[in-house]
Design a protein around this motif. Structure first.
Motif, PDB file in Angstrom:
ATOM      1  N   PRO A   1       0.805  -1.229   0.000  1.00 56.90           N
ATOM      2  CA  PRO A   1       0.000   0.000   0.000  1.00 56.90           C
ATOM      3  C   PRO A   1       0.832   1.269   0.000  1.00 56.90           C
ATOM      4  O   PRO A   1       0.312   2.350  -0.308  1.00 56.90           O
ATOM      5  N   GLN A   2       2.115   1.160   0.334  1.00 54.55           N
ATOM      6  CA  GLN A   2       2.994   2.322   0.241  1.00 54.55           C
ATOM      7  C   GLN A   2       3.384   2.618  -1.199  1.00 54.55           C
ATOM      8  O   GLN A   2       3.748   3.751  -1.528  1.00 54.55           O
ATOM      9  N   GLN A   3       3.302   1.597  -2.051  1.00 56.18           N
ATOM     10  CA  GLN A   3       3.676   1.768  -3.455  1.00 56.18           C
ATOM     11  C   GLN A   3       2.457   1.971  -4.342  1.00 56.18           C
ATOM     12  O   GLN A   3       2.485   2.798  -5.265  1.00 56.18           O
ATOM     13  N   PHE A   4       1.383   1.223  -4.076  1.00 56.43           N
ATOM     14  CA  PHE A   4       0.189   1.310  -4.923  1.00 56.43           C
ATOM     15  C   PHE A   4      -0.961   1.911  -4.129  1.00 56.43           C
ATOM     16  O   PHE A   4      -1.370   1.371  -3.110  1.00 56.43           O
ATOM     17  N   TRP A   5      -1.443   3.051  -4.623  1.00 55.10           N
ATOM     18  CA  TRP A   5      -2.516   3.778  -3.959  1.00 55.10           C
ATOM     19  C   TRP A   5      -3.816   3.582  -4.714  1.00 55.10           C
ATOM     20  O   TRP A   5      -3.857   3.709  -5.947  1.00 55.10           O
ATOM     21  N   GLN A   6      -4.868   3.274  -3.985  1.00 52.70           N
ATOM     22  CA  GLN A   6      -6.181   3.240  -4.616  1.00 52.70           C
ATOM     23  C   GLN A   6      -6.700   4.674  -4.690  1.00 52.70           C
ATOM     24  O   GLN A   6      -6.838   5.356  -3.677  1.00 52.70           O
ATOM     25  N   ILE A   7      -6.982   5.142  -5.913  1.00 52.93           N
ATOM     26  CA  ILE A   7      -7.437   6.517  -6.108  1.00 52.93           C
ATOM     27  C   ILE A   7      -8.878   6.576  -6.605  1.00 52.93           C
ATOM     28  O   ILE A   7      -9.447   7.651  -6.750  1.00 52.93           O
TER      29      ILE A   7
ATOM     30  N   THR B   1      -9.411   1.920  -9.734  1.00 51.40           N
ATOM     31  CA  THR B   1      -8.041   2.256 -10.136  1.00 51.40           C
ATOM     32  C   THR B   1      -7.056   2.192  -8.976  1.00 51.40           C
ATOM     33  O   THR B   1      -7.308   2.735  -7.901  1.00 51.40           O
ATOM     34  N   LEU B   2      -5.925   1.516  -9.225  1.00 53.62           N
ATOM     35  CA  LEU B   2      -4.765   1.540  -8.345  1.00 53.62           C
ATOM     36  C   LEU B   2      -3.610   2.147  -9.131  1.00 53.62           C
ATOM     37  O   LEU B   2      -3.328   1.717 -10.246  1.00 53.62           O
TER      38      LEU B   2
END
Length: 257
Positions: free
Chosen positions: A205-211, A215-216
């Motif tokens: 979760p530090q690298q891939f953010w759910q926006i 979408t990630l």
């Protein structure tokens, strides 16, 4: 009664079909005398095959639905020799260091598999090791089986009829697309069947953010955050033309930018 190497049997348990077939194929080339008596797509099926066939060797993916490879290993007792197959090496390295079982890291490497086969052949001369104490150590150690698993490091994605290995560091974003999830990289787009909600649990979760619910985004790929004429927040990517809509419920992620 101890079986000879020529009569040795094995079950392969791996939830990803392509990788399971690849492992079976490589075993056929590197250990042609080995008889694959069963293939399992999940932990429950692996347990059934273990009871049905009592194989000499069990190739176990650590992370499987139904029951994990570690859960299955607890049920092995002294019935089979175990080789862990994993993309999450904190478990595998610990087990390997104990010398009780061997491991193969994904993506598969024929040289490493050849080494594992050699070690297993030597162990077939004696009874399988009781794995209970080792599994207890894995569960108790920091980052062990009782703790959250390691993050996903790579995926197999389809580009037309071609299956391509993509590391997560190459991915700019994931986006839901009907029954599939789109994987966008600088080289183009690919598709995977894994739903976005599973990726949320498996990626760092530090690298891939759910926006957005669909979408990630790879935070390292974000070039800027802007607002369109309607006031909606959008992400612009580095070295890529796509812009991604940010849902208001996720806008807080970018307040420090």
């Amino acid at each position: 009664m101890m079986r000879t190497l020529s009569a040795a049997t094995a079950v392969v348990a791996e939830d990803e079909e392509t990788l399971r077939h690849e492992l079976v194929e490589q075993l056929g080339k590197l250990w042609p005398e080995l008889s694959i008596v069963g293939e399992a797509a999940d932990g429950v099926q692996a347990l059934r095959l273990l009871d049905e066939h009592r194989p000499d060797v069990l190739f176990l993916d650590i992370q499987m639905p139904g029951a994990t490879g570690l859960d299955v290993a607890r049920q092995v007792g002294g019935r089979s020799h175990v080789v862990f197959v994993t993309a999450y090496d904190q478990y595998a390295v610990a087990a390997f260091d104990q010398g009780a079982v061997d491991y193969v890291l994904k993506p598969l490497n024929s040289a490493r598999l050849f080494t594992a086969i050699g070690r297993v052949k030597q162990r077939l001369a004696g009874p399988p090791v009781e794995l209970g104490p080792l599994l207890d150590q894995l569960a108790a150690r920091p980052g062990g089986a009782a703790a959250p698993r390691g993050f996903l490091r790579w995926i197999n994605a389809s580009i037309g009829q071609t299956l391509k290995l993509i590391t997560v560091d190459e991915v700019l974003y994931f986006q839901s697309d009907n029954k599939y999830t789109k994987v966008a990289t600088r080289e183009g787009e690919a598709l995977i069947r894994k739903p976005l909600k599973e990726l949320v649990d498996e990626l760092d979760p530090q690298q891939f953010w759910q926006i957005h619910r669909s979408t990630l985004v790879n935070a390292m790929a974000v070039a800027a955050v802007t607002r369109d004429f309607r006031g909606r927040m959008q992400v612009r990517l580095k070295e890529h033309a796509d812009t991604l809509l940010v849902a208001e419920s996720y806008a807080h992620l970018f307040r420090q930018m």
